[in-house]
Design an enzyme around this catalytic site. Structure first.
Site: not given
Length: 321
Positions: A38, A105
């Protein structure tokens, strides 16, 4: 016997503490580990997000078990750079490293300033990325001009055995689509019927290799405490599913989440104070098609979760599965 892995969540712990946690996970009896990749956490209460690839070198050098990462080359990472990073880890740690590729994402990818594509275009881009990475790992000189662009690239340091490229899929259509190229599948959840349907879609489309399931769990001394931890640390599980891929900031997830929605929270996190109950529910995923289970203790106190895993949970799952 089912493979039981540990999930290292970069969103929730500083890299140094996460490194200590994965080392303890090996000592606690886990068979391997995986980590997230992330740029930002899902929510403000999580509060961290170290660089996965820097961390993986340290983690693999100080453990002996296999390790993988879920990553999304194509926007934040150029596929040639991802291919180089994978090849380096696979050369240093033969037969221990794998990477699961997904379409990404917006939370992590928007930082480039490029337009965030719709899902069909992201899936098309992922297909190109896989082709580029595989060709580079095979020793080819690669030119590519499509949704990603590569100019006369080649890898000079390559492993004897290229790393396995698994696919990340959260739905049946995606699982079926990635079966054409993946060396295995990883999905997420704890509902046996949903997991069975996703894995069946992958297998029915010709999917090969191991099928892994990441399971978010909250195991505490009481059900109320387990629920409190889940609501604080994994509240994004209650945000509308159709928006999850397109939100760009942790504040967006916090705004849309409803941690008071017990049903939604329990759909996202396996919550219990009873190791035997949790073990039985985890073991139910094996006949649904899971070859590997990666357990993610959603609390920030990983010492407590790893102690429960070592002292009963892992053996209880293995005895049932």
């Amino acid at each position: 016997m089912v493979f039981l892995g540990y999930h290292a969540s970069h969103e929730q712990l500083p890299p140094s503490r996460l490194l200590a946690a994965v080392q303890e996970a090996e000592r606690s009896g886990f068979d391997g580990a995986m980590c997230s990749d992330h740029f930002a956490p899902w929510g403000l209460a999580q509060g961290e997000s170290g660089h996965a690839w820097s961390w993986l070198g340290a983690a693999m050098a100080t453990t002996r078990f296999p390790m993988g990462v879920v990553s999304a080359p194509g926007q934040r990472y150029h596929p040639a750079i991802s291919a180089q990073a994978m090849a380096t880890l696979a050369e240093m740690f033969p037969s221990r490293f794998w990477c699961a590729l997904g379409s990404g994402e917006a939370l992590n990818e928007h930082v480039t300033g490029d337009t965030w594509p719709p899902k069909p275009r992201r899936e098309e881009r992922l297909s190109e990325v896989v082709d580029v990475i595989r060709r580079l790992h095979a020793g080819e000189r690669v030119d590519h001009d499509g949704l990603v662009r590569v100019h006369d690239a080649r890898l000079w340091s390559r492993p004897a055995d290229p790393p396995r490229l698994r696919a990340a899929a959260a739905s049946q259509p995606t699982a079926a689509a990635v079966a054409a190229w993946a060396d295995g599948l990883i999905t997420v959840g704890h509902d046996p019927d949903e997991i069975r349907a996703i894995i069946a879609a992958y297998r029915d489309a010709g999917g090969r290799g191991p099928c892994a399931v990441q399971v978010h769990v909250s195991l505490a001394d009481s059900d109320d405490e387990a629920r409190r931890i889940a609501a604080e640390q994994w509240r994004q599980a209650t945000a509308p599913e159709e928006l999850m891929w397109d939100l760009m900031q942790p504040e967006d997830f916090d705004r849309l989440a409803d941690p008071g929605d017990a049903r939604a929270l329990e759909n996202g996190v396996l919550i219990s104070s009873d190791e035997e109950e949790m073990a039985a529910r985890l073991a139910d995923l094996v006949p649904a098609g899971a070859d590997e289970l990666y357990l993610h203790g959603v609390g920030q106190n990983q010492d407590a979760f790893l102690a429960r895993a070592r002292d009963g949970l892992l053996d209880a799952v293995r005895s049932r599965a």
